[in-house]
Design a protein around this motif. Sequence first.
Motif, short mmCIF file in Angstrom:
data_model
loop_
_atom_site.label_atom_id
_atom_site.label_comp_id
_atom_site.label_asym_id
_atom_site.label_seq_id
_atom_site.Cartn_x
_atom_site.Cartn_y
_atom_site.Cartn_z
N CYS A 105 39.79 46.36 40.88
CA CYS A 105 39.34 46.61 39.43
C CYS A 105 37.84 46.61 39.43
O CYS A 105 37.01 45.69 40.09
CB CYS A 105 39.90 45.50 38.76
SG CYS A 105 39.09 45.16 36.97
N CYS A 109 35.60 43.77 37.49
CA CYS A 109 35.53 42.28 37.91
C CYS A 109 35.39 42.36 39.55
O CYS A 109 35.20 41.24 39.96
CB CYS A 109 36.54 41.45 37.23
SG CYS A 109 38.38 41.81 38.13
N GLY A 116 39.36 39.22 38.90
CA GLY A 116 40.54 39.01 37.97
C GLY A 116 39.67 38.86 36.46
O GLY A 116 38.84 38.04 36.23
N CYS A 117 39.90 39.72 35.39
CA CYS A 117 39.30 39.86 34.19
C CYS A 117 40.39 40.26 33.17
O CYS A 117 41.71 40.56 33.39
CB CYS A 117 38.02 40.36 34.17
SG CYS A 117 38.70 42.47 34.42
N CYS A 149 42.08 43.98 33.88
CA CYS A 149 43.11 44.02 34.78
C CYS A 149 44.23 42.97 34.71
O CYS A 149 45.19 42.75 35.71
CB CYS A 149 42.55 44.00 36.11
SG CYS A 149 41.61 42.62 36.41
ZN LIG Z 1 39.39 42.88 36.43
#
Ligand SMILES: [Zn+2]
Length: 365
Positions: free
Chosen positions: A291, A294, A298-299, A302
């Motif tokens: 992604c 980020c 992880g954000c 996504c």
């Molecule tokens: Zn992300």
Amino acid sequence: MTTAHNALANDLTPKSAPAILEQLVQQAEHAGASDIHLQSRGKSAEVSFRLDGVITAGAELPTEVAERVFGRIKFLARLKTYQETLPQDGRIAHEELKCHHDIRVATYPTVTGEKIVLRLFNQATAQSLEELSLAPGARTEMENFLRQTTGLLLLTGPAGSGKTTTIYACLRHLAKTGGRHIITVEDPVEQIIPGTMQTEINEAIGLDFTRAARHLLRQDPQVLILGEIRDEATAQLAVRAGLTGHLVISTLHAGSCKGVFERLLSMCPDHSAVASAVELVLNQRLIRKVCTACDGTGCKDCLHTGFNGRVPLIEWLRLDDSLRAQIRRGELSALAPKQMLAAEAQSLVNQGVTNEREFKRVFGL
Ligand SMILES: [Zn+2]
């Protein structure tokens, strides 16, 4: 369970079944999911999305809510709402759910209760051959093959490896070029391609791939797209069609280019015909892209997976006279593809398009 999914469940519970279903589908579309899984588990039902090929952790719906949602799905898909002990298949048109995708519905009785999978047919992201992000060599081979008037292209790879997307890209390429009668036999038709004659098998009435293709060859096609080669009759028919003035494209379950020949030769007694008919074999996987919002940590974009979108990996084998001679002699050991999947994936890791964790997942390391 992720925070996003908890919020989803809390948000859904007070609503009516039609509203919950619409919201679920819209949420899945927004996330770019390909499937929604709903699984009854006694006191509740688990909802999860298949995102870039991977099932995300599920949210939970209380049983009484889930029962109404299951009933609503079956009603819209014109299934028997009281039937929970036998699998059923149906479809819901996108207008009925105020969403962008037509949906295939498949129910199945599991030991903990009914399971429903909603497959979102992806019209919006329909891609051309140019848009597939294929390695340049693979794309050239495919374009060369599509210019031919006879021969067989076989595509392999596990379920969800993007074979259907690749075939639709070929189909679109052929339709755009024009001038040829193109017929498909699919299970099911996922995208409508103008300029082609698309048909669907119907096992319930005995219309399988072989029977459909046998009849369709009398419709004078120049190009025949066969969804899948599953048995000897279909394999032999595809080989024969490829040798008698048809361009044939199909898929076959095997783990490698060499595996495609092993299976095909086991289904066709005339090995010389196989060696003459097959032109190009492709072995495909999909690998997730890190992604970019980020950098893989992880954000929200996504859904906290660290990945967003996928690219195809393809290795291929183009047959020449010396390979054909080897196949006729039954020497399959030399059937090594031009570009190894792992090498292509490693180069994507080096470029930062994907990462080591995803590399290991795709290759089962
Ligand atoms: Zn992300």
